[in-house]
Design a protein around this motif. Structure first.
Motif, mmCIF file in Angstrom:
data_model
loop_
_atom_site.group_PDB
_atom_site.id
_atom_site.type_symbol
_atom_site.label_atom_id
_atom_site.label_comp_id
_atom_site.label_asym_id
_atom_site.label_seq_id
_atom_site.Cartn_x
_atom_site.Cartn_y
_atom_site.Cartn_z
ATOM 1 N N ALA A 1 14.262 23.854 -13.890
ATOM 2 C CA ALA A 1 13.223 23.089 -13.197
ATOM 3 C C ALA A 1 12.254 22.456 -14.194
ATOM 4 O O ALA A 1 11.866 21.296 -14.046
ATOM 5 C CB ALA A 1 12.470 23.988 -12.212
ATOM 6 N N ILE A 2 11.886 23.199 -15.218
ATOM 7 C CA ILE A 2 10.975 22.675 -16.244
ATOM 8 C C ILE A 2 11.626 21.522 -16.990
ATOM 9 O O ILE A 2 11.002 20.488 -17.223
ATOM 10 C CB ILE A 2 10.539 23.800 -17.207
ATOM 11 C CG1 ILE A 2 9.643 24.801 -16.479
ATOM 12 C CG2 ILE A 2 9.827 23.225 -18.431
ATOM 13 C CD1 ILE A 2 9.403 26.091 -17.240
ATOM 14 N N VAL A 3 12.886 21.679 -17.347
ATOM 15 C CA VAL A 3 13.593 20.650 -18.113
ATOM 16 C C VAL A 3 13.789 19.385 -17.290
ATOM 17 O O VAL A 3 13.614 18.277 -17.791
ATOM 18 C CB VAL A 3 14.953 21.186 -18.621
ATOM 19 C CG1 VAL A 3 15.797 20.073 -19.224
ATOM 20 C CG2 VAL A 3 14.722 22.286 -19.651
ATOM 21 N N THR A 4 14.136 19.539 -16.019
ATOM 22 C CA THR A 4 14.443 18.360 -15.212
ATOM 23 C C THR A 4 13.209 17.671 -14.656
ATOM 24 O O THR A 4 13.207 16.450 -14.505
ATOM 25 C CB THR A 4 15.411 18.709 -14.058
ATOM 26 O OG1 THR A 4 14.837 19.745 -13.267
ATOM 27 C CG2 THR A 4 16.753 19.151 -14.602
ATOM 28 N N ASP A 5 12.139 18.429 -14.344
ATOM 29 C CA ASP A 5 10.916 17.817 -13.814
ATOM 30 C C ASP A 5 9.759 18.792 -13.939
ATOM 31 O O ASP A 5 9.393 19.461 -12.970
ATOM 32 C CB ASP A 5 11.121 17.404 -12.356
ATOM 33 C CG ASP A 5 9.937 16.650 -11.775
ATOM 34 O OD1 ASP A 5 8.953 16.378 -12.511
ATOM 35 O OD2 ASP A 5 9.981 16.335 -10.576
ATOM 36 N N GLY B 1 6.318 24.270 -10.732
ATOM 37 C CA GLY B 1 5.481 25.429 -10.448
ATOM 38 C C GLY B 1 4.640 25.902 -11.617
ATOM 39 O O GLY B 1 4.188 27.040 -11.626
ATOM 40 N N LEU B 2 4.426 25.046 -12.596
ATOM 41 C CA LEU B 2 3.602 25.401 -13.751
ATOM 42 C C LEU B 2 2.122 25.252 -13.424
ATOM 43 O O LEU B 2 1.744 24.553 -12.483
ATOM 44 C CB LEU B 2 3.961 24.498 -14.939
ATOM 45 C CG LEU B 2 5.396 24.577 -15.444
ATOM 46 C CD1 LEU B 2 5.642 23.515 -16.507
ATOM 47 C CD2 LEU B 2 5.707 25.963 -15.977
ATOM 48 N N GLU B 3 1.304 25.880 -14.229
ATOM 49 C CA GLU B 3 -0.142 25.729 -14.102
ATOM 50 C C GLU B 3 -0.532 24.301 -14.502
ATOM 51 O O GLU B 3 0.149 23.688 -15.337
ATOM 52 C CB GLU B 3 -0.859 26.730 -15.015
ATOM 53 C CG GLU B 3 -0.635 28.175 -14.648
ATOM 54 C CD GLU B 3 -1.216 28.529 -13.293
ATOM 55 O OE1 GLU B 3 -2.305 28.015 -12.945
ATOM 56 O OE2 GLU B 3 -0.570 29.293 -12.561
ATOM 57 N N PRO B 4 -1.630 23.760 -13.947
ATOM 58 C CA PRO B 4 -2.053 22.404 -14.310
ATOM 59 C C PRO B 4 -2.213 22.186 -15.813
ATOM 60 O O PRO B 4 -1.833 21.130 -16.334
ATOM 61 C CB PRO B 4 -3.386 22.233 -13.570
ATOM 62 C CG PRO B 4 -3.267 23.137 -12.389
ATOM 63 C CD PRO B 4 -2.472 24.330 -12.895
ATOM 64 N N ALA B 5 -2.724 23.172 -16.539
ATOM 65 C CA ALA B 5 -2.880 23.031 -17.990
ATOM 66 C C ALA B 5 -1.518 22.932 -18.670
ATOM 67 O O ALA B 5 -1.350 22.171 -19.638
ATOM 68 C CB ALA B 5 -3.675 24.195 -18.567
ATOM 69 N N GLU B 6 -0.535 23.671 -18.167
ATOM 70 C CA GLU B 6 0.809 23.605 -18.750
ATOM 71 C C GLU B 6 1.452 22.244 -18.497
ATOM 72 O O GLU B 6 2.110 21.687 -19.376
ATOM 73 C CB GLU B 6 1.685 24.718 -18.174
ATOM 74 C CG GLU B 6 1.228 26.108 -18.572
ATOM 75 C CD GLU B 6 1.911 27.222 -17.811
ATOM 76 O OE1 GLU B 6 2.191 28.257 -18.434
ATOM 77 O OE2 GLU B 6 2.156 27.058 -16.593
ATOM 78 N N VAL B 7 1.243 21.708 -17.296
ATOM 79 C CA VAL B 7 1.771 20.379 -16.981
ATOM 80 C C VAL B 7 1.111 19.333 -17.878
ATOM 81 O O VAL B 7 1.786 18.453 -18.424
ATOM 82 C CB VAL B 7 1.567 20.033 -15.489
ATOM 83 C CG1 VAL B 7 1.935 18.576 -15.202
ATOM 84 C CG2 VAL B 7 2.370 20.983 -14.606
ATOM 85 N N ALA B 8 -0.211 19.437 -18.060
ATOM 86 C CA ALA B 8 -0.921 18.498 -18.931
ATOM 87 C C ALA B 8 -0.407 18.588 -20.360
ATOM 88 O O ALA B 8 -0.205 17.567 -21.031
ATOM 89 C CB ALA B 8 -2.418 18.769 -18.879
ATOM 90 N N MET B 9 -0.182 19.803 -20.841
ATOM 91 C CA MET B 9 0.338 19.996 -22.190
ATOM 92 C C MET B 9 1.718 19.364 -22.335
ATOM 93 O O MET B 9 1.995 18.661 -23.304
ATOM 94 C CB MET B 9 0.422 21.488 -22.512
ATOM 95 C CG MET B 9 1.107 21.797 -23.832
ATOM 96 S SD MET B 9 1.422 23.559 -24.090
ATOM 97 C CE MET B 9 2.515 23.931 -22.737
ATOM 98 N N MET B 10 2.579 19.587 -21.354
ATOM 99 C CA MET B 10 3.938 19.046 -21.438
ATOM 100 C C MET B 10 3.941 17.529 -21.316
ATOM 101 O O MET B 10 4.717 16.848 -21.996
ATOM 102 C CB MET B 10 4.818 19.703 -20.391
ATOM 103 C CG MET B 10 5.034 21.181 -20.699
ATOM 104 S SD MET B 10 6.226 21.960 -19.648
ATOM 105 C CE MET B 10 7.724 21.345 -20.386
#
Length: 110
Positions: free
Chosen positions: A14-18, A23-32
């Motif tokens: 899920a992380i690799v594809t989108d 389901g990541l934390e907002p800070a993790e999404v911002a980092m990625m």
């Protein structure tokens, strides 16, 4: 690395594809998202985007780490692609669906 740190194959896929809907934390999404921009369009990064990471709680040292990790991963991936390197044996221990997702269309012997 994520699999070795307790993430399931489904979570990693899920992380690799989108990563934005994994389901990541907002800070993790911002980092990625920032790391993705480093990889794809680094010259277009604005001071506002760096400030957005600060608002998510990242220190300047952590932002540098994110930037260096993304740039290093690009360098390493391009080097491996240019040399036609095959994945190491630990890659074969991954679930087949996850291996194919991580292969990014490049054939491999595993």
């Amino acid at each position: 690395m994520l699999r070795q740190n307790g993430f399931s194959a489904v979570q990693v896929q899920a992380i690799v594809t989108d990563f934005r809907h994994a389901g990541l934390e907002p800070a993790e999404v911002a980092m990625m998202a920032f790391a993705q921009k480093v990889a794809l369009d680094a010259h277009a990064i604005t001071p506002e985007e760096v400030d957005a990471l600060r608002r998510h709680g990242f220190s300047d040292a952590e932002i540098l780490d994110i930037t260096l990790a993304a740039a290093m991963r690009c360098f390493f991936s391009k080097t491996l692609d240019a040399l036609g390197a095959e994945p190491d044996l630990s890659y074969s221990a991954l679930e087949p669906e996850l291996r194919e997702t991580l292969a990014v269309g490049r054939p491999h012997g595993l």
